[in-house]
Scaffold this active site. Structure first.
Site: not given
Ligand code: DGJ
Length: 726
Positions: A479, A549
């Site tokens: 990430d 997301d």
């Protein structure tokens, strides 16, 4: 050999199966862009075909002995300082202060295969016959600067890979201000520009606009290709649709600051530039040194946007993605993020895994919160040791429990970052990107490590390698949750500070190369607060990427549709999450959440233990179905049949061998009900196809011409149909 050289006219015809990219040296010296489009056999004489320059009155006929001016000519690699006042591809400052460059043809080489780019991601070949490459060398006599323009034509793909490297053969140091990777031209302006834009949780929405006289520019200055823009442009005729019409595509294999421009001049000629963004870029090149600019992949298709995307999908899936998982099926996963956020322990993760295993899930991914004292996003990035309060048996203990169940174990990491509240930051406050005397702006309470530093890169490689060696970890979610501010490095000298954005990317690529090659059995999924750095550069290291997301199925229609302009379905991470959705609070049927997620690398991101019996059965059925179709989604040809950007429905088709998968979704019900007809494409008209659920048999001819009807009575209703050729 698809690269033809007419030595008399000094014209190169770089051919793929259906396209020609033609360049030639005018007067033996000045490299011009002559043509890009449908394949042609030969171009002929440059002089016969290129109109003599208008506009010489104001700018001078600066091409010797001719009535030409660079003001009007399509220079293949334009430089600053001539009568060409459009945006140059190359702009450098020499010792003594001059910033003028003038390149002339100095030689060329044609060879089989493709050279590897030094420390940059790029498409590759595995055997020489897969591509041919032309390298043209241009020289600036006064400064000794040499530039090599490289063109690779793929045998099996209608794509041309271009890159540029420069060598300072002079005695002095050069300050490069701009070195773009590609300049091409359209010789009329009746085109529309398409690009992908967005923001966090709404990445890669399609934008389409007519060209204007003047400049349309798409870029990123965030030291990341970002959520907001994508290093991709398409130029299409106004009448171009998904299946018909001319379209040119440009995709940059790079993950940092980029620029993509279409500049239409007074002659209605369009110059298209792409490369590293000159804004915030500077590079000092010492005598004898080389600089390599990233690769651009050009495509041309007469089969609309679908034709263009099909080329990118195949090329990127087979000649950009690498490693074991390029072709291998990817596991169905459960990720605990939206189920628990930071609030979990070994027992709760094991319980999720147990339920997941019983449903057919193959990989348990432990997301953020497992290390340091990370109960929120305010601390611990950089302290990569398991939090014993949550995981008393460490990562190894948890991973063993999961693998003993017959599942794989995966882990979230954010190695490029550091929290102010961390041991790493207390020890090495100068390791983050910052400028002395200025506040260090945090994003999501974190700072960015300075990957232009070798010691920092080595630390990351060591930290990640230790984690991956400490437990049976088969998957990593890498990430990166913020963009860079206060760009400054404690290590770089003042005169090289502006090199930091590109040096950051080089450091990152080096780290990723070292880690992914040391752990070839690990499946890496990229992530950047969702799809914030989902670009072709990243696909070289990570064969899949967390697309957004935003896990709402309806929002995903737009993001996945836009992403598929360039990226193959095999690269798009897509999960089923809980309702009401955590990002947009919308409630959609479980069936629809499943169907939309099956258009990518499939997984779940919710508390499976909270499902009732009916939902449990539905999920079991979804996983079974996905396993049945996953090879088709992964390796098949994908076609966009209905665009949510253009109507109230979305439909995608995937074809692999004998199997056809159709995913359809209604966005909002029509007040009057009504039907939508979806016509399938690229089937065998003479064959028959059986719906494996209903047993109904259709002629290919029927499916392609009459199509299948879907009702639009209910919001968010969807269908996934599997057809098999009988
Ligand atoms: C952002 C990612 O996109 C999410 O899926 C999740 O991993 C969080 N970061 C964790 O902090």
């Amino acid at each position: 050999m698809p690269i033809k050289y007419d030595s008399k006219e000094m014209v190169f015809n770089i051919q793929t199966k259906n396209t020609s990219y033609v360049i030639g040296a005018l007067n033996g010296k000045y490299l011009l862009h002559l043509y890009y489009g449908k394949i042609i056999n030969a171009y002929g004489r440059i002089d016969d075909n290129m109109p003599t320059g208008e506009g010489c009155v104001w700018s001078g006929a600066d091409i010797d002995g001719f009535n030409y001016s660079t003001n009007t000519l399509p220079m293949e690699y334009p430089t600053y300082g001539s009568a060409d006042y459009r945006t140059p591809a190359f702009h450098a400052e020499y010792e003594g202060g001059s910033a003028v460059t003038r390149f002339e043809y100095a030689g060329h080489e044609i060879f089989s295969g493709k050279r590897k780019l030094d420390n940059l991601p790029a498409t590759y070949t595995e055997a020489d016959g897969e591509a041919d490459t032309l390298e043209i060398t241009l020289c600036d006599k006064l400064t000794g600067l040499e530039i090599v323009l490289s063109y690779t034509a793929f045998t099996e793909h209608d794509a041309i890979a271009k890159n540029v490297r420069v060598k300072n053969n002079g005695r002095g140091r050069i300050n490069i201000r701009s070195i773009l990777s590609s300049t091409t031209y359209l010789f009329d302006k009746r085109f529309e520009l398409v690009h992908l834009t967005g923001a966090w949780a709404s990445e890669r929405h399609i934008q389409r606009m007519p060209l204007i006289n003047g400049m349309i520019s798409v870029d990123s200055k965030r030291v990341s290709s970002s959520h907001n823009s994508s290093p991709f442009l398409a130029l299409a005729r106004p009448e171009t649709t998904e299946t018909q019409g001319e379209v040119y595509g440009l995709s940059l294999v790079y993950s940092g600051n980029f620029i993509a421009q279409a500049e239409t001049d007074y002659q209605d000629i369009v110059r298209i530039n792409m490369g590293i963004n000159p804004f915030g870029f500077n590079w000092l090149l010492e005598s004898g040194e080389e600089f390599q600019a990233p690769e651009v992949i050009l495509t041309y298709s007469q089969n609309g946007f679908g034709g263009m995307s099909g080329i990118y999908h195949k090329l990127y899936r087979t000649c950009l993605c690498r490693g074991k998982y390029r072709d291998k099926e990817r596991p169905v996963l459960i990720n605990n993020w939206e189920a628990t956020y930071y609030n979990f322990n070994e027992e709760s993760i094991v319980n999720i895994a147990k339920k997941a295993k019983s449903l057919g899930v193959e990989l348990m991914v432990l997301d953020d919160g497992w290390f340091g004292r990370r109960d929120s996003d305010t601390c611990s990035l950089g302290d990569w040791t398991a939090d014993k309060r949550k995981l008393p048996n460490g990562l190894e203990g948890l991973a063993k429990k999961i693998t003993d169940m017959g599942m794989k174990f995966g882990l979230w990491l954010e190695p490029e970052m550091v929290s102010e509240d961390s041991e790493l930051y207390r020890k090495h406050a100068d390791w983050c990107i910052h400028i002395n005397g200025r506040p260090r702006t945090t994003g999501r309470n974190q700072l960015v490590l300075d990957l232009s530093r070798q010691d920092v890169c080595d630390y990351i490689v060591e930290a990640v390698s230790n984690i991956l060696s400490s437990a049976p970890i088969s998957y990593v979610k890498w990430d990166m949750n913020r963009n860079i501010t206060e760009i400054g490095s404690a290590k770089l000298p003042a005169e090289r500070q502006q090199e930091l954005p590109h040096r950051y990317m080089l450091g990152l690529y080096n780290v990723l190369e070292r880690i992914t090659s040391a752990f070839p059995d690990v499946l890496f999924e990229g992530c950047s607060g969702g799809g914030g750095r989902f670009d072709a550069g990243m696909l070289y290291y990570f064969p899949q990427y967390w697309t957004s997301d935003n896990t709402d199925a309806i929002e995903r229609l737009y993001t996945q549709h836009g992403t598929s302009m360039v990226m193959p379905a095999s690269s798009m991470g897509a999960h089923v999450s809980a309702v009401p959705n955590h990002q947009v609070h919308r409630t959609t049927p479980l069936e629809t959440r499943g169907n939309i997620a099956m258009a990518g690398q499939f997984g779940y991101e919710l508390d499976l233990a909270a499902l009732n019996d009916e939902e449990t059965e539905t999920v079991k059925g979804q996983i079974k179905k996905y396993k049945y179709i996953r090879e088709t989604v992964h390796r098949g040809d994908m076609y966009r049949l209905k665009s949510p950007f253009e109507g109230n429905t979305a439909a995608w088709e995937y074809v692999y061998k004998e199997q056809v998968v159709l995913i359809y979704c209604t966005v909002q019900a029509s007040l009057l009900g009504g039907l939508t007809c979806v016509k399938l494409v690229q089937l065998d008209e003479t064959a028959q196809y059986r719906d494996i659920e209903t047993g109904k048999v259709y002629d290919g001819n029927y499916l392609m011409n009459v199509g299948l009807y879907f009702s639009r009575n209910k919001d968010y209703e969807s269908k996934l149909i599997v057809l098999e050729r009988s």
